[in-house]
Write an enzyme that holds these catalytic residues in place. Structure first.
Site, PDB file in Angstrom:
ATOM      1  N   ILE A  76       0.836  -1.206   0.000  1.00  0.00           N
ATOM      2  CA  ILE A  76       0.000   0.000   0.000  1.00  0.00           C
ATOM      3  C   ILE A  76       0.868   1.252   0.000  1.00  0.00           C
ATOM      4  CG2 ILE A  76      -1.645   1.359   1.363  1.00  0.00           C
ATOM      5  CD1 ILE A  76      -3.012  -1.194   2.183  1.00  0.00           C
TER       6      ILE A  76
ATOM      7  N   VAL B 189       0.777  -0.133   7.686  1.00  0.00           N
ATOM      8  CA  VAL B 189       1.759  -1.057   8.272  1.00  0.00           C
ATOM      9  C   VAL B 189       1.258  -2.500   8.269  1.00  0.00           C
ATOM     10  CG1 VAL B 189       2.905   0.687   9.673  1.00  0.00           C
ATOM     11  CG2 VAL B 189       0.929  -0.534  10.614  1.00  0.00           C
TER      12      VAL B 189
ATOM     13  N   HIS C  13       3.399  -8.379 -32.991  1.00  0.00           N
ATOM     14  CA  HIS C  13       4.291  -7.219 -33.003  1.00  0.00           C
ATOM     15  C   HIS C  13       3.505  -5.999 -33.464  1.00  0.00           C
ATOM     16  CE1 HIS C  13       7.964  -4.920 -33.586  1.00  0.00           C
ATOM     17  NE2 HIS C  13       7.511  -4.554 -34.779  1.00  0.00           N
TER      18      HIS C  13
END
Ligand code: NAD
Length: 453
Positions: free
Chosen positions: A191, A268, A440
């Site tokens: 985060i 955290v 491509h």
């Protein structure tokens, strides 16, 4: 429904309507079971944290940031310059429209599948019954054949920061009226890195404070180092090995030092929301981490499964969805392929994505590793996109040529990793990918190119 102590019967009761829970509900209904899906927020809770305040809003913010930051390339391509200003209220309206549209689509699927969505807080009464307290007051009892617990996780509160109005969690960022001048983000995990990337691109001066020795401490070290370089290029200050001691007048305190910030974002980690489920009533003892211990099929008991952030493993929406499939298969007696690859993706700049083994884990398992590396700049398309940073690393068993894993850094890595997940599930050789014709000019061609490391 019957009010009082007379239980209503349901084949499957599911608690939590996030990506794990709603997917489990659809799967169980498809298997012909009657399904009750309980969520604290009822219908409005469908989609869970991921849809309402996590994955989807954060990727909308990153899209806004990429568009704002695209200013450099715009003028190079001949488009008029953009002053970089952002109407955050309009952004929120756009983001809310996406969330509503996606939520409505799931609600519609649940309705058509015959799933009953109930608003309330569920708690196991015993191994066969669930009590659901409704917001209006009355509670209901459901007797189930099978229950699936999918209540997810909650952001961890840092005691040093709790109770201060200058501190918000990631979800609060999407509800701001305007962006701060300076933000300090505590936590350099998924985060912290994604929000730091988005806010820096939107002109916020960002400091990320990480307790570990490096950002993304659980991710492949080399990819994490590419992300750190990218963040520094955006002007983000990285403070690693740092201990937050609290908040002072000048901002976030690291001991005597202050990190000036108008806003502090706490990121955290998250902890499983397993505490109010009444697990003990069913004889389930959570792990010290708060996770519900399960077998490989996500069964905690023969009749009760725990999935998503509640069960051990990475806290990712696509892992929750995969858990849902494993759990429903186990509970209704359907076959299931067993352990599957879980791609890890971070929407940083450069993006990073990994699946299977990285070099370190492959070597630890005793493989003689050959690493095939392709710089993103080798694809012509990357120059058109103006995104030439990064490299794709394939981890290969040098003896058999078997593909063991992939770690991709660079633009659209989060999209491109899907091909590697498929290759690993199919047990392909690295050469199988390299010899497959890719169109491509696309970034997918990178899978066919190999440069000496
Ligand atoms: P995380 O576990 O990824 O990171 C938390 C970080 O905070 C870690 O690096 C940790 O060392 C650090 N930390 C812990 N205590 C600290 C402290 N006191 N001071 C400073 N740093 C400290 O958790 P998160 O970033 O909060 O994310 C939560 C969950 O959301 C994760 O499970 C993640 O998988 C998920 N998520 C996934 C994605 C994605 O897949 N792209 C994106 C965002 C979130």
């Amino acid at each position: 429904m019957v009010v009082g102590e007379m239980p209503e019967r349901a084949d499957v009761v599911i608690v939590g309507a996030g990506p794990g829970g709603y997917h489990a509900a659809l799967e169980a209904a498809a298997a012909g079971r009657s399904v009750i899906l309980v969520d604290r927020d009822g219908d409005a809770g469908v989609g869970g944290v991921c849809l309402r305040e996590g994955c989807i809003p954060s990727k909308a913010l990153l899209q806004l940031a990429a568009a704002a930051r695209g200013a450099d390339l715009r003028s190079e391509m001949g488009l008029p310059a953009h002053d970089g200003s952002v109407d955050f209220a309009r952004f929120r309206a756009w983001k809310d429209g996406i969330v509503t549209r996606l939520g409505d689509a799931v609600r519609d699927r649940l309705r058509r599948a015959g799933v009953e969505v109930v608003a309330g807080t569920a708690r196991l009464r015993d191994a066969r019954t669930m009590r659901v307290e409704t917001p209006e007051g009355p509670s209901f009892l459901y007797e189930f054949d099978a229950a699936i617990l999918a209540t997810g996780s909650r952001a961890i509160e840092l005691p040093a920061l709790s109770g201060d109005p200058r501190v918000i969690h990631a979800s609060g960022v999407f509800e701001l009226d305007e962006l701060p001048e300076r933000a300090a983000i505590v936590g350099g995990g998924y985060i912290g890195v994604e929000l730091g990337t988005a806010l820096a691109k939107l002109g916020v001066r960002v400091t990320i404070v990480e307790a570990g020795a490096r950002i993304l401490p659980t991710f492949d070290a080399s990819a994490a180092s590419d992300v750190a370089t990218g963040l520094r290029k955006l002007g983000v200050e990285l403070r690693t090995g740092a201990a937050v001691t609290g908040l002072g007048d000048r901002g976030l305190m690291l001991g005597d030092e202050a990190i000036t910030a108008d806003l502090v974002i706490s990121a955290v980690g998250r902890r499983p929301a397993s505490d109010s489920l009444g697990l003990d009533a069913a004889g389930i003892v959570p792990l010290p981490s708060g996770h519900v211990p399960t077998d490989a099929r996500r069964l905690a008991t023969p009749r009760i499964a725990a999935i998503g952030d509640l069960a051990p493993g990475p806290g990712l929406a696509h892992k929750a969805t995969a858990d849902a499939e494993a759990a429903v298969a186990a509970l209704v007696g359907n076959p299931h392929p067993g352990e599957q690859q879980i791609p890890l993706v971070i929407f940083s700049d450069p993006e990073v994505a990994a699946v299977g083994l990285d070099r370190h884990s492959a070597e630890e398992l005793g493989y003689r590793v050959e690493e095939r590396v392709t710089p993103v700049a080798a694809a012509g398309k990357s120059w058109i996109l103006g995104e030439t940073t990064g490299r794709h690393r394939r981890i290969v068993d040098a003896d058999s040529g078997l593909l063991l894993g992939a770690v991709l850094t660079g633009t659209h890595a989060t999209e491109l990793i899907g091909e590697y997940a498929l290759a690993l599930e199919a047990g392909l050789l690295a050469d199988d990918l390299a010899l497959t014709i890719h169109p491509h000019p696309t970034l997918s061609e990178l899978a066919t190119l190999s440069f000496a490391p």
